[in-house]
Motif scaffolding. Sequence first.
Motif, PDB file in Angstrom:
ATOM      1  N   ARG A  69       0.828  -1.220   0.000  1.00  0.00           N
ATOM      2  CA  ARG A  69       0.000   0.000   0.000  1.00  0.00           C
ATOM      3  C   ARG A  69       0.854   1.259   0.000  1.00  0.00           C
ATOM      4  NH1 ARG A  69      -5.311   0.494   3.344  1.00  0.00           N
ATOM      5  NH2 ARG A  69      -4.967   2.509   2.409  1.00  0.00           N
ATOM      6  N   HIS A  70       1.930   1.257   0.794  1.00  0.00           N
ATOM      7  CA  HIS A  70       2.829   2.424   0.827  1.00  0.00           C
ATOM      8  C   HIS A  70       3.476   2.649  -0.542  1.00  0.00           C
ATOM      9  CE1 HIS A  70       2.915   3.750   5.017  1.00  0.00           C
ATOM     10  NE2 HIS A  70       2.806   2.485   5.358  1.00  0.00           N
ATOM     11  N   LEU A  71       3.965   1.575  -1.160  1.00  0.00           N
ATOM     12  CA  LEU A  71       4.577   1.701  -2.484  1.00  0.00           C
ATOM     13  C   LEU A  71       3.551   2.170  -3.517  1.00  0.00           C
ATOM     14  CD1 LEU A  71       6.942  -1.387  -2.673  1.00  0.00           C
ATOM     15  CD2 LEU A  71       7.623   1.011  -2.747  1.00  0.00           C
ATOM     16  N   ALA A  72       2.345   1.610  -3.484  1.00  0.00           N
ATOM     17  CA  ALA A  72       1.313   2.015  -4.445  1.00  0.00           C
ATOM     18  C   ALA A  72       0.956   3.487  -4.281  1.00  0.00           C
ATOM     19  CB  ALA A  72       0.067   1.149  -4.285  1.00  0.00           C
ATOM     20  N   ALA A  73       0.867   3.963  -3.044  1.00  0.00           N
ATOM     21  CA  ALA A  73       0.556   5.374  -2.803  1.00  0.00           C
ATOM     22  C   ALA A  73       1.689   6.267  -3.306  1.00  0.00           C
ATOM     23  CB  ALA A  73       0.309   5.617  -1.316  1.00  0.00           C
ATOM     24  N   ALA A  74       2.930   5.852  -3.100  1.00  0.00           N
ATOM     25  CA  ALA A  74       4.073   6.644  -3.578  1.00  0.00           C
ATOM     26  C   ALA A  74       4.113   6.677  -5.099  1.00  0.00           C
ATOM     27  CB  ALA A  74       5.371   6.069  -3.025  1.00  0.00           C
ATOM     28  N   VAL A  75       3.816   5.548  -5.722  1.00  0.00           N
ATOM     29  CA  VAL A  75       3.787   5.482  -7.190  1.00  0.00           C
ATOM     30  C   VAL A  75       2.682   6.389  -7.739  1.00  0.00           C
ATOM     31  CG1 VAL A  75       3.175   3.943  -9.094  1.00  0.00           C
ATOM     32  CG2 VAL A  75       4.897   3.242  -7.433  1.00  0.00           C
ATOM     33  N   ALA A  76       1.540   6.441  -7.062  1.00  0.00           N
ATOM     34  CA  ALA A  76       0.424   7.269  -7.520  1.00  0.00           C
ATOM     35  C   ALA A  76       0.781   8.755  -7.525  1.00  0.00           C
ATOM     36  CB  ALA A  76      -0.797   7.034  -6.639  1.00  0.00           C
TER      37      ALA A  76
END
Length: 94
Positions: A69-76
């Motif tokens: 979730r943290h990586l997905a939020a950073a990618v977004a």
Amino acid sequence: MKIVLAVRYFRAVGGMEKFTLNLARFLVERGHVVRGIAFEGDPLPGMEMRRLPRPRGMWRPMRDWLTGRHLAAAVARETDAEVIYGEQKMWGCD
């Protein structure tokens, strides 16, 4: 081209991490703008790195879900990236 590489560890600790390091090196050598997003690791010469705070102190399956979730939020938040490559369980980014 602006490329973002997202991985849990940006260091040579496992197969996907080694592959991502080699991919970053290959892309930087060809003149691409490369940004890494990871919880641990150091950037290669010629690239940027954004380190995220690492979730700690929780049951392992929950930690894996939370790191994704943290990586997905950073990618977004990478609105200027032309290509995004992720090597982690990042739900919602398939």
